[in-house]
Design a protein around this motif. Structure first.
Motif, short mmCIF file in Angstrom:
data_model
loop_
_atom_site.label_atom_id
_atom_site.label_comp_id
_atom_site.label_asym_id
_atom_site.label_seq_id
_atom_site.Cartn_x
_atom_site.Cartn_y
_atom_site.Cartn_z
N THR A 132 -2.01 13.30 -5.11
CA THR A 132 -2.87 12.66 -6.10
C THR A 132 -4.35 12.82 -5.79
OG1 THR A 132 -2.71 10.55 -4.92
CG2 THR A 132 -1.07 10.96 -6.64
N ALA A 133 -4.70 13.74 -4.90
CA ALA A 133 -6.11 13.90 -4.50
C ALA A 133 -7.01 14.32 -5.65
CB ALA A 133 -6.20 14.92 -3.36
N HIS A 134 -6.43 14.92 -6.70
CA HIS A 134 -7.23 15.40 -7.82
C HIS A 134 -7.59 14.29 -8.81
CE1 HIS A 134 -3.14 15.20 -9.33
NE2 HIS A 134 -3.62 15.23 -10.56
N ARG A 135 -7.00 13.13 -8.67
CA ARG A 135 -7.14 12.07 -9.67
C ARG A 135 -8.44 11.29 -9.48
NH1 ARG A 135 -1.87 10.68 -12.17
NH2 ARG A 135 -3.05 8.92 -12.98
N SER A 136 -8.75 10.43 -10.47
CA SER A 136 -9.88 9.52 -10.33
C SER A 136 -9.56 8.50 -9.24
CB SER A 136 -10.16 8.83 -11.67
OG SER A 136 -9.00 8.20 -12.17
N PRO A 137 -10.57 7.77 -8.75
CA PRO A 137 -10.36 6.90 -7.58
C PRO A 137 -9.26 5.86 -7.77
CG PRO A 137 -12.70 7.20 -8.01
CD PRO A 137 -11.98 7.80 -9.18
N TYR A 138 -8.59 5.55 -6.67
CA TYR A 138 -7.57 4.51 -6.67
C TYR A 138 -7.43 3.97 -5.25
CZ TYR A 138 -4.42 7.88 -4.47
OH TYR A 138 -3.87 8.78 -3.60
N LEU A 139 -6.72 2.87 -5.14
CA LEU A 139 -6.42 2.28 -3.83
C LEU A 139 -4.91 2.08 -3.74
CD1 LEU A 139 -7.26 0.75 -1.15
CD2 LEU A 139 -7.15 -1.33 -2.54
N LEU A 140 -4.33 2.44 -2.61
CA LEU A 140 -2.93 2.15 -2.33
C LEU A 140 -2.84 1.68 -0.88
CD1 LEU A 140 0.25 4.01 -3.30
CD2 LEU A 140 -0.19 3.74 -0.86
N ALA A 141 -2.07 0.61 -0.66
CA ALA A 141 -1.90 0.10 0.70
C ALA A 141 -0.45 -0.29 0.91
CB ALA A 141 -2.81 -1.10 0.94
N ILE A 142 0.07 0.00 2.11
CA ILE A 142 1.43 -0.35 2.49
C ILE A 142 1.37 -1.09 3.82
CG2 ILE A 142 3.75 0.50 3.05
CD1 ILE A 142 2.92 3.14 1.63
N VAL A 143 2.00 -2.25 3.89
CA VAL A 143 2.18 -2.94 5.16
C VAL A 143 3.67 -2.93 5.47
CG1 VAL A 143 2.38 -5.25 4.11
CG2 VAL A 143 1.65 -5.00 6.51
N HIS A 144 4.03 -2.70 6.73
CA HIS A 144 5.45 -2.64 7.08
C HIS A 144 5.65 -3.02 8.54
CE1 HIS A 144 5.24 1.28 9.32
NE2 HIS A 144 4.16 1.42 8.56
N GLY A 145 6.82 -3.56 8.82
CA GLY A 145 7.17 -3.95 10.18
C GLY A 145 8.60 -4.44 10.21
N ALA A 146 9.04 -4.81 11.39
CA ALA A 146 10.42 -5.26 11.56
C ALA A 146 10.65 -6.55 10.79
CB ALA A 146 10.72 -5.47 13.04
N ALA A 147 11.89 -6.71 10.29
CA ALA A 147 12.24 -7.95 9.60
C ALA A 147 12.15 -9.13 10.58
CB ALA A 147 13.65 -7.85 9.04
N VAL A 148 11.80 -10.30 10.06
CA VAL A 148 11.65 -11.51 10.86
C VAL A 148 12.60 -12.57 10.31
CG1 VAL A 148 10.08 -13.33 11.63
CG2 VAL A 148 9.24 -10.98 11.38
N ASN A 149 13.50 -13.06 11.15
CA ASN A 149 14.47 -14.06 10.70
C ASN A 149 13.77 -15.28 10.12
OD1 ASN A 149 16.65 -12.52 11.50
ND2 ASN A 149 16.77 -13.44 13.54
N GLY A 150 14.23 -15.70 8.93
CA GLY A 150 13.69 -16.89 8.30
C GLY A 150 12.42 -16.67 7.50
N ALA A 151 11.88 -15.47 7.52
CA ALA A 151 10.64 -15.17 6.79
C ALA A 151 10.96 -14.32 5.58
CB ALA A 151 9.64 -14.47 7.69
N THR A 152 10.73 -14.87 4.38
CA THR A 152 10.97 -14.11 3.15
C THR A 152 9.97 -12.97 3.01
OG1 THR A 152 11.77 -16.13 2.09
CG2 THR A 152 11.22 -14.28 0.65
N ARG A 153 8.71 -13.24 3.36
CA ARG A 153 7.66 -12.22 3.32
C ARG A 153 6.94 -12.22 4.67
NH1 ARG A 153 3.57 -13.15 -1.27
NH2 ARG A 153 2.97 -11.02 -0.69
N PRO A 154 7.52 -11.58 5.68
CA PRO A 154 6.91 -11.63 7.02
C PRO A 154 5.55 -10.96 7.11
CG PRO A 154 8.74 -10.08 6.96
CD PRO A 154 8.77 -10.83 5.67
#
Length: 238
Positions: A132-154
């Motif tokens: 998508t380098a040819h496109r007009s400006p945008y922002l994309l962000a990804i956060v990721h990590g190991a699952a955490v017991n009891g946390a719906t959105r760790p």
């Protein structure tokens, strides 16, 4: 299709007490977004070796572009000054259940085509940026990590407009209430194998409300944040 049906019904319905409470989309808004989906389908058809067999690598680039089309990002930067932003359609997309369902479905397709063959979220970000380098400006962000017991959105992520203070704070897959006041942006879960992740995307800094964007993460454990600012990729420990 549910969102398109709702939008077209709203665009062609007479003004009433009920319709006055909803965004005043027009038929062209619906046609424009339907054309985006149709164009992605045509690109997939052209790329496939066998039109009837879905292959992640063949489907990937058209779906990467479609994910930004649906947020109002303009593919041709030279067309940006005179392309309508369809803000009423975007408001409808963010406020209706069918819009959230469609966004979650788009996220599942991105996982399918972007995380195949053992690729991880950083690989996804690099491939997305290159495609998508040819496109007009945008922002994309990804956060990721190991699952955490009891946390719906760790690794809960929030996107906020610095000037407007409008927010995108709850993934499309979550139950109500939703905080989805930031226009032309989307937040979804991002399932990277055994890891929990969230993905946020925004069409770009085209107005005062989106001139500066804050990406905030509340981590329950060690996590990684990958940010794509148009075609530039950054990876940070969260």
């Amino acid at each position: 299709m549910s969102l398109f049906g709702l939008g077209y019904s709203l665009a062609t319905a007479p003004l009433s007490e009920r319709t006055a409470l909803l965004p005043r989309v027009i038929p062209n808004d619906v046609f424009r977004r339907a054309q985006d989906v149709a164009r992605a389908g045509e690109r997939i058809f052209i790329r496939r070796t066998d039109p009837n067999v879905a292959q992640a690598l063949e489907d990937r680039d058209p779906l990467f572009d479609l994910s930004l089309d649906l947020l109002g990002n303009i593919e041709r930067a030279d067309a940006l000054p005179f392309t309508p932003d369809l803000k009423e359609w975007d408001e409808l997309r963010r406020s209706e259940v069918s819009g959230r369902t469609a966004s979650a479905a788009m996220a599942r397709q991105l996982e399918r085509v972007g995380l195949s063959a053992g690729k991880n979220p950083t690989d996804f970000a690099n491939d997305f940026a290159a495609t998508t380098a040819h496109r007009s400006p945008y922002l994309l962000a990804i956060v990721h990590g190991a699952a955490v017991n009891g946390a719906t959105r760790p690794y809960a992520m929030t996107l906020t407009g610095a000037t407007s203070q409008l927010k995108l704070a709850v993934p499309a897959e979550s139950a109500a209430p939703w905080t989805r006041t930031l226009p032309f942006a989307e937040l979804t879960q991002f399932r990277a194998g055994s890891e929990y992740g969230e993905l946020v995307a925004c069409k770009g800094s085209f107005g005062t409300s989106n001139a500066v964007l804050y990406v905030d993460v509340t981590p329950a454990n060690r996590a990684w944040l990958v940010v794509v600012a148009s075609d530039v990729v950054h990876q940070l420990a969260a």
